[in-house]
Design an enzyme around this catalytic site. Sequence first.
Site, PDB file in Angstrom:
ATOM      1  N   ALA A   1      50.174  39.190  43.513  1.00 12.97           N
ATOM      2  CA  ALA A   1      49.278  39.413  44.417  1.00 12.97           C
ATOM      3  C   ALA A   1      47.750  38.987  43.517  1.00 12.97           C
ATOM      4  CB  ALA A   1      49.156  41.009  44.767  1.00 12.97           C
ATOM      5  N   ASN A   2      47.116  39.624  44.421  1.00 14.37           N
ATOM      6  CA  ASN A   2      45.305  39.134  44.057  1.00 14.37           C
ATOM      7  C   ASN A   2      44.406  40.381  43.242  1.00 14.37           C
ATOM      8  OD1 ASN A   2      43.678  38.239  46.039  1.00 14.37           O
ATOM      9  ND2 ASN A   2      44.782  36.387  46.196  1.00 14.37           N
TER      10      ASN A   2
END
Length: 223
Positions: free
Chosen positions: A29-30
């Site tokens: 993810a980020n």
Amino acid sequence: PSTAPLQGIQALVTAGPTHEAIDPVRYIANHSSGKQGYAIAAALQKLGANVTLVSGPTNLPCPAGVTRIAVQSALEMLAACEKSLPADIAVCAAAVADWRVDKIASTKLKKTSATSLPKLNFALNPDILASISRDGPNRPGLVIGFAAETEAVEENAKSKLARKGCDWIIANDVSPQTGTFGGDNNTVLLVDQTGSESWETMTKNAVAEKLAQRIVEKLKLNT
Ligand code: C5P
């Protein structure tokens, strides 16, 4: 002037990160919080637009009056966007993962020994903004993308505008010292074919309201 200048206008907004699964319990993810995209969805709705918010995983409540489609991965986000077209305006604020794990393991990857490490192979995710910007009967009249940059903000935004085929780029500096990612403030540059305009630092809500106002003015020029 009407109090609801975007009455009858269909808007598609993407927001948040995507989660790209590795196995049933892990993902890549980020740090996108989704705040800017949610604020834009809310601002457009307040001006009377019919807003569909295609959102990756976030902790944010769905803005009042907005239809949210919750997705996890980039592939799901693209499918949800395609389903939400045609629209008059599209604002792509999501931080879509560039890559996904090419084969998601169907069972949890096991730590088999202290020395053996898993190998991940990646596949390229579709570019949702570029896909929405592509010519065709479903292309929204106004397509807006974001550019999160850590250097040469204007230059990179201009080349991104051309590369993606969108009409406007909202460029922002997300260097760690700016606190943009996850923070409440944003300093942006609005870039179009004709030039660029820098906005003073303001809250993400204020950026959203100013952008919504610009959209109203642009749609007026087009009618
Ligand atoms: O290429 P880059 O990720 O910097 O472009 C950012 C812009 O493109 C944002 O508007 C983002 O929402 C959009 N984007 C997208 N799909 C991708 C990658 C980026 O819609 N796979």
